[in-house]
Design an enzyme around this catalytic site. Structure first.
Site, PDB file in Angstrom:
ATOM      1  N   LEU A  30       0.868  -0.923   0.032  1.00  0.00           N
ATOM      2  CA  LEU A  30       0.269  -0.496  -0.309  1.00  0.00           C
ATOM      3  C   LEU A  30       1.094   0.883  -0.028  1.00  0.00           C
ATOM      4  CD1 LEU A  30      -3.107  -0.979   2.137  1.00  0.00           C
ATOM      5  CD2 LEU A  30      -2.585  -1.569   0.051  1.00  0.00           C
ATOM      6  N   HIS A  34      -2.887   4.514  -2.906  1.00  0.00           N
ATOM      7  CA  HIS A  34      -4.269   3.100  -2.163  1.00  0.00           C
ATOM      8  C   HIS A  34      -4.419   4.315  -0.767  1.00  0.00           C
ATOM      9  CE1 HIS A  34      -1.529   0.299  -3.447  1.00  0.00           C
ATOM     10  NE2 HIS A  34      -2.586  -0.448  -4.581  1.00  0.00           N
TER      11      HIS A  34
HETATM   12  P1  AMP Z   1      -3.586  -2.012  -6.685  1.00  0.00           P
HETATM   13  O1  AMP Z   1      -2.998  -2.867  -5.448  1.00  0.00           O
HETATM   14  O2  AMP Z   1      -2.470  -1.505  -7.502  1.00  0.00           O
HETATM   15  O3  AMP Z   1      -4.634  -3.616  -7.126  1.00  0.00           O
HETATM   16  O4  AMP Z   1      -4.580  -1.061  -6.668  1.00  0.00           O
HETATM   17  C1  AMP Z   1      -5.659  -0.887  -5.444  1.00  0.00           C
HETATM   18  C2  AMP Z   1      -6.326   0.214  -5.837  1.00  0.00           C
HETATM   19  O5  AMP Z   1      -5.668   1.634  -6.011  1.00  0.00           O
HETATM   20  C3  AMP Z   1      -6.641  -0.003  -7.796  1.00  0.00           C
HETATM   21  O6  AMP Z   1      -8.083   0.886  -7.797  1.00  0.00           O
HETATM   22  C4  AMP Z   1      -6.109   0.900  -8.436  1.00  0.00           C
HETATM   23  O7  AMP Z   1      -6.684   1.831  -9.170  1.00  0.00           O
HETATM   24  C5  AMP Z   1      -5.658   2.366  -6.773  1.00  0.00           C
HETATM   25  N1  AMP Z   1      -4.574   3.050  -7.722  1.00  0.00           N
HETATM   26  C6  AMP Z   1      -3.531   2.769  -7.245  1.00  0.00           C
HETATM   27  N2  AMP Z   1      -2.094   3.375  -8.373  1.00  0.00           N
HETATM   28  C7  AMP Z   1      -2.848   4.454  -7.015  1.00  0.00           C
HETATM   29  C8  AMP Z   1      -2.754   5.936  -7.276  1.00  0.00           C
HETATM   30  N3  AMP Z   1      -1.807   6.352  -7.705  1.00  0.00           N
HETATM   31  N4  AMP Z   1      -3.464   7.042  -7.246  1.00  0.00           N
HETATM   32  C9  AMP Z   1      -4.449   6.087  -6.604  1.00  0.00           C
HETATM   33  N5  AMP Z   1      -5.164   5.323  -7.307  1.00  0.00           N
HETATM   34  C10 AMP Z   1      -4.443   4.292  -6.777  1.00  0.00           C
END
Ligand code: AMP
Length: 281
Positions: A30, A34
């Site tokens: 995270l 996140h």
């Molecule tokens: P992940 O753990 O990469 O699968 O991401 C989980 C959630 O966090 C997904 O909905 C992503 O789109 C969101 N997310 C990842 N990076 C960012 C960021 N830099 N800004 C906003 N949301 C993000």
């Protein structure tokens, strides 16, 4: 905050939580992107004394052969501390064995929005994403789920799946959170050696410049391709100017569009996207 590892425990724990239950699905490691989702989830849940749920699951089904499943960062202890600080009620962190029967033969495939962009370069990725998100919705019964605009195509596909398959879940989104130099937070940024880390924000800068200077999404993509091509070590997977809803390449300026890119630095594949036209700061 409760941590549960099995589907049975998750179902029992969820049944004791207040509505609205707002889910933030993640693969862990995270970061501040996140955290922004967790904060938004808490605000939504709190308005009506509800609860925030987080899933932490590195879903093997959404990684292709030779992709980074085995080296994806695993930081459960610090993830749990972040969730605790964000007032999360329940963390569901199953093993792959707990999530998938070895004989499983059913999955969900979205067939239109998944065709281009990341879907073209990662053929099994979105079927893997849709299937795991559908499973998480069934297991955790959220009233709402929050996704980041950083993964614009994923967000559009999940919205489509929820509409097509009548999941009783409200899909909400939050804007991309960036480092001071413009690089979007991503768990994969940890892979970048110092030199590539210094060059990576050039992709966002190129997208911004192209969106500001070019008259249409498609011409902005062309300009961004040229600019990204000049970044040392950058290898373009795709750069496209697409309709924000259909995700197909467009020249139209009368509908919301996104300028989206996937670029490799070494073996690290980074994605980003911005609105077209880009709102003035
Ligand atoms: P992940 O753990 O990469 O699968 O991401 C989980 C959630 O966090 C997904 O909905 C992503 O789109 C969101 N997310 C990842 N990076 C960012 C960021 N830099 N800004 C906003 N949301 C993000």
């Amino acid at each position: 905050m409760r941590l549960v590892r099995s589907i049975g425990c998750a179902r029992r724990a969820v049944s004791e939580l207040q509505h609205p239950r707002v889910l933030v699905p993640t693969m862990g490691a995270l970061h501040r992107g996140h955290v922004a989702l967790l904060e938004k989830a808490r605000k939504i849940a709190r308005r009506r004394s509800g609860s925030v749920l987080v899933s932490i699951f590195i879903n093997p089904a959404q990684f292709g052969p030779g992709e980074d499943f085995t080296r994806y960062p695993r930081t459960l202890a610090s993830d749990l501390a972040i969730c605790r600080a964000a007032d999360v009620a329940l963390v569901f962190a199953p093993s792959a064995q707990a999530m998938y029967d070895p004989h499983r033969s059913t999955g969900i495939t979205e067939t239109a929005l998944s065709r281009g962009l990341c879907g073209a370069s990662r053929p099994g990725h979105f079927p893997g994403v849709c299937t795991v998100v559908a499973k998480l919705f069934h297991i955790l019964s959220p009233d709402a789920a929050l996704f980041g605009e950083k993964d614009w195509q994923q967000l559009a596909i999940i919205r489509r799946m929820v509409a097509d398959l009548d999941f009783p879940v409200e899909v909400l989104s939050a804007p991309t959170v960036r480092e001071a130099d413009g690089l979007a937070f991503s768990s994969r940024n940890a892979y970048l050696p110092t030199e590539e880390r210094a060059l990576a924000p050039g992709v966002y800068a190129a997208l911004r410049k192209a969106a500001a200077e070019a008259p249409t999404p498609a011409s902005a993509a062309k300009l961004a391709r040229k600019l990204i091509g000049k970044i040392p070590g950058a290898r373009i997977d795709y750069v496209e100017g697409v309709d924000a809803a259909t995700l197909t390449p467009t020249q139209r300026v009368d509908r919301p569009a996104r300028l989206a890119a996937a670029v490799y630095f070494g073996t690290t594949r980074l994605i980003d996207n911005i609105p077209f036209p880009t709102p003035k700061p």
